[in-house]
Design a protein around this motif. Structure first.
Motif, short mmCIF file in Angstrom:
data_model
loop_
_atom_site.label_atom_id
_atom_site.label_comp_id
_atom_site.label_asym_id
_atom_site.label_seq_id
_atom_site.Cartn_x
_atom_site.Cartn_y
_atom_site.Cartn_z
N SER A 1 -2.51 -3.41 6.04
CA SER A 1 -2.09 -4.73 6.84
C SER A 1 -2.92 -4.71 8.23
O SER A 1 -2.99 -5.72 8.70
CB SER A 1 -0.60 -4.30 7.43
N ALA A 2 -3.61 -3.64 8.50
CA ALA A 2 -4.53 -3.47 9.53
C ALA A 2 -5.82 -4.12 9.28
O ALA A 2 -6.60 -4.47 10.39
CB ALA A 2 -4.63 -2.30 10.15
N LEU A 3 -6.14 -4.88 8.47
CA LEU A 3 -7.32 -5.21 7.97
C LEU A 3 -7.67 -6.66 8.03
O LEU A 3 -6.59 -7.44 7.89
CB LEU A 3 -7.73 -4.93 6.27
N THR A 4 -8.77 -7.08 8.40
CA THR A 4 -9.25 -8.68 8.63
C THR A 4 -9.29 -8.97 6.88
O THR A 4 -9.43 -8.22 6.05
CB THR A 4 -10.34 -8.70 9.15
N TYR A 5 -9.74 -10.43 6.68
CA TYR A 5 -9.49 -10.98 5.45
C TYR A 5 -10.82 -10.28 4.59
O TYR A 5 -10.74 -9.78 3.46
CB TYR A 5 -9.89 -12.54 5.47
N THR B 1 -2.56 3.24 1.66
CA THR B 1 -3.64 3.30 2.58
C THR B 1 -4.86 2.99 2.01
O THR B 1 -4.73 2.64 0.62
CB THR B 1 -4.07 4.76 3.23
N VAL B 2 -5.87 2.40 2.89
CA VAL B 2 -7.26 1.82 2.38
C VAL B 2 -7.66 2.65 1.38
O VAL B 2 -8.16 2.63 0.09
CB VAL B 2 -8.05 1.69 3.38
N LEU B 3 -7.67 4.04 1.63
CA LEU B 3 -8.38 5.21 0.64
C LEU B 3 -7.51 5.37 -0.66
O LEU B 3 -8.06 5.14 -1.46
CB LEU B 3 -8.31 6.65 1.36
N GLU B 4 -6.11 5.21 -0.53
CA GLU B 4 -5.42 5.30 -1.74
C GLU B 4 -5.45 4.22 -2.52
O GLU B 4 -5.51 4.13 -3.89
CB GLU B 4 -3.92 5.43 -1.21
N ASN B 5 -5.96 2.82 -1.95
CA ASN B 5 -6.05 1.54 -2.64
C ASN B 5 -7.51 1.92 -3.38
O ASN B 5 -7.50 1.54 -4.69
CB ASN B 5 -6.42 0.41 -1.75
N MET C 1 -12.33 3.09 8.23
CA MET C 1 -10.84 2.62 8.10
C MET C 1 -10.07 3.24 6.95
O MET C 1 -8.91 2.74 6.58
CB MET C 1 -10.83 1.21 7.77
N ALA C 2 -10.69 4.36 6.30
CA ALA C 2 -9.93 4.98 5.32
C ALA C 2 -8.53 5.18 5.49
O ALA C 2 -7.77 4.91 4.20
CB ALA C 2 -10.91 6.34 4.79
#
Ligand SMILES: Nc1ncnc2c1ncn2[C@@H]1O[C@H](COP(=O)(O)OP(=O)(O)OP(=O)(O)O)[C@@H](O)[C@H]1O
Ligand SMILES: [Mg+2]
Lengths: 311, 246
Positions: free
Chosen positions: B142-146, B99-103, B136-137
């Motif tokens: 994959s749900a993120l924009t560039y 996930t975003v947070l784990e990244n 977005m945490a």
């Protein structure tokens, strides 16, 4: 980074107790099948500890399993050493062999790693049989033991429980998090400060340790052990297929592959013995194409889809 | 022109050869504490290769890189990260299965600060907040924009609490509105007094952000100075526009 999961441990503990009672009520035939399931559950879960998060597919299981079996056979047959001592020696030897293989394959990725582990396991098998035939004056070892199938079953169940607990601890540790990152992108892993070589070798060593332990435990059941047989690469493929069929996203997921696959495998071996290798190949293709994340991974995908649909 | 105060990072005579190709040729420069240094130069001039040597992707063929007197060149990347160098990649590299947070936690757990548990979660949230992405945490990457992917990568680097941050074309590929947001974000890092090496093609960003610039051409340093100085340098203009136009 999952919820604490003590409930999961409790459920597993209850299931282990129930499984331990099974030989008291099951017939000999059923105990035999249960024993095979325990054996493959132990092998597949420990295989998935390393190969699940890192996506490094190891086909070296037979090397560890065979080494474990052979060490026990040799110790018991030639030196009359006790079984309990020999399984400890065998497991340690499996760990050492895995550490060496791990160190040698650090730079290999993807298909090179797969081929290397398969080639190495085959090399060990041929080397051991050659030594046995040329220098030890026999093809194999005769072992005698008082163990009955339920004893093997209980020992293997204990291994499954220990592997599970260990996996549970690893998944909640820095090491487990490091492995997931390595499986996603090794370059990033190194750049956030992970000693990728160390993490991989530790986990691969664990896998080798348990595969050798399993091989060692079931060794007396063979009665007569030959290198060619005990190192047979079939076991490496079966472990990979079962683990991938169940999935590797959860610790227990490989079991979901072990149970049905083993039943089909036994049926094929009983009814169409010449087709068993073909069956392995077809099963492998089907899993890779149809269920790339295993049955459990597929179910989880479906569940999250249903959830999205609702919200 | 050299940085004010004692430099935190020193690059001395660093060269990188790939077979016959000399990608970086005898580079030397210093980075001062709390300084934002731009590294600019035409495509293929060796900027990324220079960053790769600082962060430990490659070991220099010759020369030496030190941070606070400690030799980085020759250390594996993970040790360099722990000593306190964080980076983003020219082509964004996120961990797709996390996930975003784990990244972002990946940076906090294994980087310079080595936090764990609630501590790591807290700093990951702080850094996501910092780059404006905390909402977005729990999303998959994959749900993120560039631009949001770039934000996550920046947050991951920041979560390791690095002493030196390397940003390789962090602003590349953003549209004009995003670019403005991006420049503001890096400006905020500058105001915090972070030490940053910024590889950029966007000249407005260089002018707005950098204390000093190092200009590379064909692997070598051809100029060094304030952005205004180097951008009016004849040799720099020639390097960018080609010999005929100068
Ligand atoms: N791993 C590698 N192996 C071989 N050659 C390489 C490698 N990495 C870079 N190079 C070469 O080194 C030179 C410098 O490349 P580098 O990526 O450092 O340039 P750059 O200044 O970052 O360019 P850009 O602005 O396009 O990002 C190029 O000629 C490139 O092809
Ligand atoms: Mg570049």
């Amino acid at each position: 980074m999952r919820p604490s999961g003590y409930l999961e441990l409790l459920i597993v503990a209850v299931l282990v107790v129930l499984a331990a009672l099974f030989p008291l009520v099951g017939s000999n035939l059923h105990i035999g099948v249960g024993l095979d399931m325990m054996m493959f559950a132990a092998l597949a879960i420990s295989w998935a500890l390393f190969s699940g998060p890192t996506h490094y597919i190891s086909l070296a299981t037979a090397a560890f399993y065979g080494l474990g079996g052979l060490i026990v056979a040799m110790g018991m047959a030639d030196y009359e050493l006790p079984f309990w001592l020999m399984i400890a020696v065998a497991a340690l030897a499996g760990g050492v062999l895995a550490a060496l293989i791990g160190l040698a394959t650090l730079r290999l990725t993807g298909v090179y790693f797969v081929i290397f582990t398969l080639g190495l396991a085959e090399m060990i098998r041929n080397l051991v049989s050659w030594i046995q035939n040329n220098f030890l004056g026999s093809h194999g070892f005769l072992i005698f033991s008082d163990f009955r199938d339920q004893h093997y079953y209980w020992m293997l169940l204990a291994v499954v429980a220990v592997v599970y607990l260990l996996g549970w601890v690893i998944n909640r540790s820095r090491l487990g998090f490091a492995l997931r990152i390595i499986g996603n992108d090794e370059t990033v892993a190194r750049h956030v400060g992970i000693n990728t070589a160390m993490a991989k070798v530790i986990l691969f060593t664990t896998t080798g340790f348990f595969a050798a332990l399993v091989g060692a435990i079931v060794a007396p059941r063979w009665s007569y052990i030959e290198a060619n047989q005990v190192f047979s690469p079939h076991i490496s493929f079966l472990v990979v297929i079962m683990a991938l069929l169940g999935g590797t996203t959860r610790l227990w997921a490989p079991i979901v592959g072990v149970v049905p696959f083993l039943l089909i495998w036994n049926w094929i071996n009983g009814n169409l013995p010449n087709q068993s290798t073909l069956f392995i190949g077809v099963a492998f293709l089907l899993i890779v194409y149809v269920l790339p994340h295993g049955v459990v991974g597929r179910l989880e995908q479906l569940r999250s889809k249903i959830r999205e649909g609702r919200s | 022109m050299s940085p004010t105060g004692t430099p935190i990072l020193r690059v001395r005579g660093v060269t990188k050869r790939f077979g016959g190709l000399v990608a970086v040729n005898d580079m030397s420069f210093d980075v001062g504490n709390h300084e934002m240094v731009g590294v600019i130069g035409p495509n293929g001039s060796g900027k990324t290769t220079m960053m790769n040597m600082i962060s430990g992707v490659f070991r220099p063929s010759a020369g030496r890189i030190t941070m606070r007197g400690r030799r980085l060149s020759g250390m594996p990347a993970q040790n360099i990260a722990r000593v306190g160098v964080g980076r983003t990649f020219q082509l964004v590299r996120l961990l797709p299965g996390l996930t975003v947070l784990e990244n972002v936690m990946a940076g906090a757990v294994f980087g310079h600060s080595r936090r764990w548990g609630g501590d790591a979660v807290d700093i990951a949230h702080d850094m996501l907040d910092r780059v404006g992405l905390d909402a977005m945490a729990d999303a998959p990457v994959s749900a993120l924009t560039y631009i949001d992917q770039k934000r996550v990568e920046l947050a991951r680097a920041l979560a390791g609490e690095p002493e030196v941050l390397l940003l390789d074309e962090w602003l590349a590929g953003l549209n004009p509105t995003e670019l403005e947001t991006g420049i503001d974000l890096i400006h905020a890092l500058r105001d915090e007094g972070r030490t940053v090496i910024l590889v950029e093609h966007v000249m407005d960003a260089i002018r707005a952000l950098c204390d000093r610039c190092v200009v590379m051409s064909s692997g070598a340093k051809i100029a060094e100075g304030t952005p205004d100085e180097v951008l009016s340098d004849r040799e720099v203009i020639r390097a960018y526009l080609g010999d005929d136009d100068a």
